[in-house]
Design an enzyme around this catalytic site. Structure first.
Site, PDB file in Angstrom:
ATOM      1  N   THR A 105       0.849  -1.193   0.000  1.00  0.00           N
ATOM      2  CA  THR A 105       0.000   0.000   0.000  1.00  0.00           C
ATOM      3  C   THR A 105       0.885   1.244   0.000  1.00  0.00           C
ATOM      4  OG1 THR A 105      -1.436  -1.295   1.439  1.00  0.00           O
ATOM      5  CG2 THR A 105      -2.050   0.982   1.069  1.00  0.00           C
ATOM      6  N   ASP A 400       2.638 -12.499   4.714  1.00  0.00           N
ATOM      7  CA  ASP A 400       3.327 -11.225   4.941  1.00  0.00           C
ATOM      8  C   ASP A 400       4.335 -11.333   6.077  1.00  0.00           C
ATOM      9  OD1 ASP A 400       1.654 -10.324   3.007  1.00  0.00           O
ATOM     10  OD2 ASP A 400       1.030  -8.512   4.071  1.00  0.00           O
TER      11      ASP A 400
END
Ligand code: ADP
Ligand code: MG
Length: 555
Positions: A105, A400
């Protein structure tokens, strides 16, 4: 603008057509504006999900399936982007995900900000080439500064690794389980990490992730070995074998059916029996060959005939069928077995070793466990969870966390999040820009300002006043508090080093690289030529394909 005007010229009364009719073309300022706009829209769409206080997105695909996430890469992967410049932004997040596994992001938000600042400069009549050069210099300098600012850590310091894993989890849906997932993933990565002369090597490909609905997330386990979502094919086969000798096959244990219809004339029952016997003998023969190699556990990528199953069971050999190619490859590495494509070729040299094979009931299903493998580096994370949705989000979270822990094990440097690193870089870059001259300096300064978008957006998403926060944050850094960042939970500026907001330095490096490259790539385009979808038949009146102008529908 009529499309055909710009793609043909008149020479001596003769129109010269250069591009096929129906081709759309967009040039100069218009093309740039258009691309920047599209890229900015993509960036806007993930902005509100940045940080621990970011919002989640609900994505609904064409089948009505729902994904709820705030993972930038996942969001952009799921939405169907049409515009070519928007697609380039989606690639930024993908590149970020592939390289370092986190900061997706952030990279997209930064790229959007760089383009937005570039647009302002273009409006001030600064040529895009100058901006591109300035951005390139700024990006190189930022990477240099990052090297100096980042802090060295011990690659096997569990405490540091755990903090890094927790911070990667904190913005996720399953943040409540961050501690649990951190312990699990640190354990897994350290298990597969290998010390070499140049530091640690760690490949998360060595970590298999399996999922099974049922129980709860905290029942997720790290298993030292390979787990497959498969059961033993025949009830008569052993369900547990100590020190199994493993054969990996990617050929079926079946009698090959002919591709074409063959007619066999059978005139009496004896002939029928002979025919069936023949088939049975072939299968028996295969099983004999397998057995004589010494194998007592067969993992087959293809099917296994009922009759073959029966003979294997009689010999006390366990077998699993329709294993995935990936599993076979993992088993090669884990057990040292070689994948064999023809039963005739199998010999004892091709067999792999493990300490234990067992079929266990997990939830409502049975799964195959191959533990204590020859290679101690084979591990599986078996994810449990009440619903499929929780399990999928857990899978993304664990991915992640595995990535960031691996990042630090490989390159043991960290930086501090919560906007601290971005502000420190921004201030230093801005100072450095003073030495540069003219228009390029404006671009470098714009790059420095763009870095501040990260703390600004983090503050916005936490419902804080971004202007106040930025003033205080800058003031703290100017006083030399290089790790001052936003404590988003208390809405205050704090030394986040003390709070343990650790992030891998390589994640931020990759953010700067991928955002800078994407922005430059988009800025350098001043011509978009898109061929029309080839459609037969006459053009609709008015000419040109539907979809209109402005680079939309350029696929
Ligand atoms: P990305 O996809 O870019 O990783 P995230 O939604 O995971 O985006 O948000 C990452 C940002 O949130 C980073 O800038 C990070 O420093 C910040 N962050 C994470 N945890 C904290 C925290 N506890 N306090 C302040 N900032 C945090
Ligand atoms: Mg993240």
């Amino acid at each position: 603008m009529s499309q055909s005007e710009i793609i043909s010229a008149n020479v001596g009364g003769q129109p010269v057509l250069i591009l096929k009719e129906g081709t759309q073309r967009n040039t100069g300022r218009e093309a740039q504006k258009n691309n920047i706009m599209a890229a900015k829209i993509v960036s806007e769409s993930v902005r509100s999900s940045l940080g621990p206080k970011g919002m989640d997105k609900m994505l609904v695909d064409s089948f009505g399936d729902i994904t709820v996430t705030n993972d930038g890469a996942t969001i952009l992967k799921e939405i169907d982007v049409q515009h070519p410049a928007a697609k380039m932004m989606v690639e930024v997040s993908k590149a970020q995900d592939d390289e370092v596994g986190d900061g997706t992001t952030t990279a997209v938000v930064l790229a959007g900000e760089l383009l937005s600042k570039a647009e302002d400069l273009i409006d001030k009549e600064i040529h895009p080439t100058v901006i591109v050069d300035g951005y390139r210099k700024a990006s190189e300098k930022t990477l240099e500064l990052l090297k100096d600012i980042s802090t060295k850590v011990d690659p096997d310091d569990k405490n540091v690794l755990k903090k890094v894993a927790i911070i990667s989890q904190i913005s996720k849906l399953l943040a409540d389980h961050a501690d649990f997932i951190a312990d699990l993933t640190v354990g897994a990565v350290l298990h597969v990490a290998e010390k070499t002369a140049e530091g640690y090597k760690a490949d998360i490909e060595d970590i298999k992730v399996e999922k099974k609905a049922g129980e709860s997330l905290t029942d997720t386990r790290l298993i030292k070995g390979i787990v497959m979502d498969k059961e033993v094919v025949h009830t008569g086969m052993p369900k547990r074998l100590e020190n199994p000798k493993i054969a990996l096959l990617n050929c079926p244990l079946e009698v090959e059916k002919t591709e074409f219809d063959a007619k066999i004339n059978i005139q009496n029952p004896d002939q029928m029996k002979a025919f069936l016997d023949e088939e049975e003998n072939l299968l028996k023969d295969m099983v004999d060959k397998l057995s004589s190699s010494g194998a007592n556990l067969i993992i087959c990528q293809k099917g296994i005939d009922d009759m073959a199953q029966h003979y294997l069971a009689k010999k006390g050999i366990a077998a699993v069928r329709r294993a995935s190619e990936k599993d076979l490859e993992k088993l090669t590495r884990a057990t040292g077995a070689r994948i064999v494509t023809n039963v005739d070729d199998l010999s004892s040299k091709d067999l792999g070793k493990a300490g234990l094979f067992e079929e266990r009931k997990i939830g409502d299903d049975k799964m195959a466990f191959i533990e204590d493998c020859k290679s101690p580096r084979a591990v599986t994370i078996l994810i449990r969870g009440a619903t499929e949705r929780i399990i999928s989000e857990a899978e993304r979270s664990i991915h992640d966390a595995l990535c960031v822990v691996r990042d630090v094990v490989r390159d043991p440097r960290i930086v501090i999040g919560g906007g601290a690193i971005e502000v420190e870089l921004s201030i230093n870059l801005d100072e450095w820009a003073e030495k540069e001259s003219g228009r390029e300096q404006l671009a470098i300064k714009a790059f420095a300002e763009s870095l501040e978008a990260i703390p600004t957006v983090l503050a916005e998403n936490a419902g804080l006043d971004p202007i106040d926060i930025m003033v205080n944050l800058r003031a703290a850094h100017e006083k030399g508090e290089k790790w001052a960042g936003i404590d988003l939970f208390e809405g205050k500026i704090k030394d986040l080093y003390k709070e343990g907001v650790y992030e891998p330095a390589v994640v931020k490096e990759q953010v700067v690289k991928s955002a800078g490259e994407a922005a430059n790539m988009i800025l350098k385009i001043d011509d978009v030529i898109a061929s029309s979808k080839t459609r037969e038949g006459p053009m609709p009146p008015g000419g040109g394909p539907p979809g209109g102008m402005g680079g939309e529908d350029l696929e």
